[in-house]
Write a protein that holds these residues in place. Structure first.
Motif, mmCIF file in Angstrom:
data_model
loop_
_atom_site.group_PDB
_atom_site.id
_atom_site.type_symbol
_atom_site.label_atom_id
_atom_site.label_comp_id
_atom_site.label_asym_id
_atom_site.label_seq_id
_atom_site.Cartn_x
_atom_site.Cartn_y
_atom_site.Cartn_z
ATOM 1 N N ALA A 210 31.843 46.464 -33.760
ATOM 2 C CA ALA A 210 32.956 46.196 -32.841
ATOM 3 C C ALA A 210 34.089 47.195 -33.023
ATOM 4 O O ALA A 210 34.637 47.717 -32.044
ATOM 5 C CB ALA A 210 33.454 44.771 -33.040
ATOM 6 N N VAL A 211 34.472 47.475 -34.282
ATOM 7 C CA VAL A 211 35.576 48.420 -34.497
ATOM 8 C C VAL A 211 35.135 49.855 -34.218
ATOM 9 O O VAL A 211 35.946 50.682 -33.779
ATOM 10 C CB VAL A 211 36.182 48.276 -35.908
ATOM 11 N N ASP A 212 33.863 50.158 -34.459
ATOM 12 C CA ASP A 212 33.353 51.490 -34.121
ATOM 13 C C ASP A 212 33.416 51.710 -32.614
ATOM 14 O O ASP A 212 33.820 52.785 -32.148
ATOM 15 C CB ASP A 212 31.899 51.652 -34.594
ATOM 16 N N PHE A 213 33.003 50.696 -31.857
ATOM 17 C CA PHE A 213 33.054 50.799 -30.399
ATOM 18 C C PHE A 213 34.488 50.992 -29.924
ATOM 19 O O PHE A 213 34.775 51.877 -29.113
ATOM 20 C CB PHE A 213 32.463 49.548 -29.751
ATOM 21 N N ALA A 214 35.391 50.163 -30.428
ATOM 22 C CA ALA A 214 36.786 50.229 -29.985
ATOM 23 C C ALA A 214 37.372 51.616 -30.218
ATOM 24 O O ALA A 214 37.975 52.218 -29.324
ATOM 25 C CB ALA A 214 37.608 49.163 -30.693
ATOM 26 N N THR A 215 37.209 52.128 -31.421
ATOM 27 C CA THR A 215 37.834 53.411 -31.760
ATOM 28 C C THR A 215 37.110 54.609 -31.158
ATOM 29 O O THR A 215 37.624 55.728 -31.202
ATOM 30 C CB THR A 215 37.936 53.576 -33.289
ATOM 31 N N SER A 216 35.942 54.391 -30.568
ATOM 32 C CA SER A 216 35.244 55.483 -29.884
ATOM 33 C C SER A 216 35.846 55.767 -28.520
ATOM 34 O O SER A 216 35.557 56.807 -27.915
ATOM 35 C CB SER A 216 33.752 55.150 -29.727
ATOM 36 N N ILE A 217 36.683 54.865 -28.032
ATOM 37 C CA ILE A 217 37.279 55.010 -26.705
ATOM 38 C C ILE A 217 38.573 55.803 -26.797
ATOM 39 O O ILE A 217 39.469 55.485 -27.596
ATOM 40 C CB ILE A 217 37.525 53.624 -26.080
ATOM 41 N N LYS A 218 38.670 56.841 -25.994
ATOM 42 C CA LYS A 218 39.854 57.689 -25.995
ATOM 43 C C LYS A 218 41.097 56.871 -25.684
ATOM 44 O O LYS A 218 41.131 56.109 -24.712
ATOM 45 C CB LYS A 218 39.695 58.806 -24.965
ATOM 46 N N GLY A 219 42.100 57.002 -26.523
ATOM 47 C CA GLY A 219 43.346 56.259 -26.337
ATOM 48 C C GLY A 219 43.494 55.105 -27.299
ATOM 49 O O GLY A 219 44.598 54.577 -27.462
ATOM 50 N N ILE A 220 42.408 54.698 -27.949
ATOM 51 C CA ILE A 220 42.475 53.631 -28.952
ATOM 52 C C ILE A 220 42.729 54.274 -30.312
ATOM 53 O O ILE A 220 42.003 55.183 -30.725
ATOM 54 C CB ILE A 220 41.177 52.803 -28.990
ATOM 55 N N THR A 221 43.744 53.799 -31.014
ATOM 56 C CA THR A 221 44.116 54.413 -32.291
ATOM 57 C C THR A 221 43.648 53.626 -33.507
ATOM 58 O O THR A 221 43.615 54.168 -34.613
ATOM 59 C CB THR A 221 45.641 54.597 -32.371
ATOM 60 N N GLY A 222 43.301 52.353 -33.329
ATOM 61 C CA GLY A 222 42.848 51.566 -34.466
ATOM 62 C C GLY A 222 42.296 50.224 -34.017
ATOM 63 O O GLY A 222 42.572 49.759 -32.907
ATOM 64 N N ALA A 223 41.484 49.613 -34.896
ATOM 65 C CA ALA A 223 40.907 48.304 -34.576
ATOM 66 C C ALA A 223 40.606 47.551 -35.857
ATOM 67 O O ALA A 223 40.306 48.144 -36.900
ATOM 68 C CB ALA A 223 39.636 48.463 -33.748
ATOM 69 N N LEU A 224 40.695 46.230 -35.748
ATOM 70 C CA LEU A 224 40.415 45.326 -36.862
ATOM 71 C C LEU A 224 39.633 44.152 -36.300
ATOM 72 O O LEU A 224 39.981 43.622 -35.239
ATOM 73 C CB LEU A 224 41.727 44.864 -37.487
ATOM 74 N N GLY B 286 40.522 53.289 -38.179
ATOM 75 C CA GLY B 286 41.596 53.979 -37.487
ATOM 76 C C GLY B 286 42.949 53.770 -38.124
ATOM 77 O O GLY B 286 43.059 53.463 -39.317
ATOM 78 N N GLN B 287 43.997 53.926 -37.332
ATOM 79 C CA GLN B 287 45.375 53.863 -37.812
ATOM 80 C C GLN B 287 45.840 52.411 -37.906
ATOM 81 O O GLN B 287 46.605 51.922 -37.076
ATOM 82 C CB GLN B 287 46.282 54.671 -36.891
ATOM 83 N N VAL B 288 45.348 51.739 -38.940
ATOM 84 C CA VAL B 288 45.673 50.331 -39.159
ATOM 85 C C VAL B 288 46.186 50.173 -40.586
ATOM 86 O O VAL B 288 45.486 50.514 -41.530
ATOM 87 C CB VAL B 288 44.442 49.428 -38.953
ATOM 88 N N ARG B 289 47.408 49.683 -40.723
ATOM 89 C CA ARG B 289 47.982 49.411 -42.036
ATOM 90 C C ARG B 289 48.080 47.892 -42.213
ATOM 91 O O ARG B 289 48.741 47.220 -41.414
ATOM 92 C CB ARG B 289 49.370 50.035 -42.179
ATOM 93 N N ILE B 290 47.427 47.394 -43.241
ATOM 94 C CA ILE B 290 47.427 45.947 -43.496
ATOM 95 C C ILE B 290 48.335 45.640 -44.669
ATOM 96 O O ILE B 290 48.316 46.336 -45.695
ATOM 97 C CB ILE B 290 46.008 45.451 -43.772
ATOM 98 N N ALA B 291 49.141 44.588 -44.527
ATOM 99 C CA ALA B 291 50.048 44.171 -45.596
ATOM 100 C C ALA B 291 50.044 42.654 -45.670
ATOM 101 O O ALA B 291 49.669 41.966 -44.714
ATOM 102 C CB ALA B 291 51.467 44.670 -45.290
#
Length: 246
Positions: A214-228, A239-244
């Motif tokens: 699911a996250v591989d698919f999401a981030t393969s799309i141009k314009g998507i910067t991150g997925a969780l 991708g560009q996801v910071r978890i805290a």
């Protein structure tokens, strides 16, 4: 329409901002602006904004009913309002129907207009967020019965905004999903695109083994910067996801 509190909204509330609700028919926004920019007239102004965008979309759907019904990409008719065109474009990239992007579209359209009145804005619409921040912000994640729910947050630095943060779930809420993810969260400068892609990605999750897909698919799309993606006690991030901690 009487406003009903949505408890998950507490997860993105910011103490230094003023939050208020703007409700017009099915559109129910949680709006946050700087305290110095809030006044008694702002709520009505935002409600009028929602109507400004709802009316052309409703009229267009009357002319093109399939736009609201289809679960597949659909080209807009000539003369379609700008919001409908953007929703259709996002749906084409994600492989969904245009209405998969409607919540993100309203959050973004209203949020962009609000930036003319407040340099900090957070608009939440059914779990989909459009925000601009000038300081680091935390946006909590609600993932149903998962042990991650209400325990972790996305850390958003100001340089990452304006940003769309959109969530789809197969176990929470009334939105249509063909998957069983507790939460799939997608990040993009476009909340419209993030909304459509979150829906498509969540549809892929039938079991924990599907989270990475699911996250591989999401981030393969141009314009998507991150997925969780979260299901039960498992999580995949890309991708560009910071978890805290929340």
């Amino acid at each position: 329409m009487e406003y009903m509190e949505r408890t998950y909204r507490k997860l993105h509330r910011q103490q230094d901002l003023v939050h208020f609700q703007a409700v017009v028919k099915e559109t129910d926004l949680d709006v946050a602006v700087l305290r110095t920019r809030f006044n008694d007239h702002l709520v009505k102004w935002v409600e009028n904004l929602v109507m400004e965008y709802r009316c052309p979309l409703e009229q267009y759907i009357q002319r093109h009913p399939e736009f609201a019904k289809t679960l597949k990409p659909l080209s807009p008719l000539d003369g379609a309002p700008a919001m409908a065109v953007e929703m259709a474009e996002a749906a084409k990239l994600a492989g969904t129907g245009p209405m998969a992007a409607v919540a993100g579209a309203f959050a973004q359209y209203v949020g962009k207009r609000l930036l003319g009145r407040s340099r900090e804005v957070i608009i939440e619409n059914g779990g989909d967020i459009y925000m601009r921040c000038t300081k680091k912000r935390k946006i909590g994640i609600f993932a149903g019965q998962s042990p991650f729910s209400n325990k972790i947050a996305l850390e958003i630095p100001p340089e990452q905004s304006p940003l769309g943060i959109c969530t789809s779930s197969g176990t929470v809420g009334h939105a249509l999903s063909f998957g069983t993810a507790d939460a799939v969260v997608v990040l993009s400068p476009s909340a419209i695109l993030a909304d459509a892609v979150a829906t498509a990605s969540a549809n892929m999750v039938k079991d924990v083994e599907d989270l990475q897909k699911a996250v591989d698919f999401a981030t393969s799309i141009k314009g998507i910067t991150g997925a969780l993606a979260i299901k039960d006690d498992k999580m995949a991030v890309k991708g560009q996801v910071r978890i805290a901690p929340l």
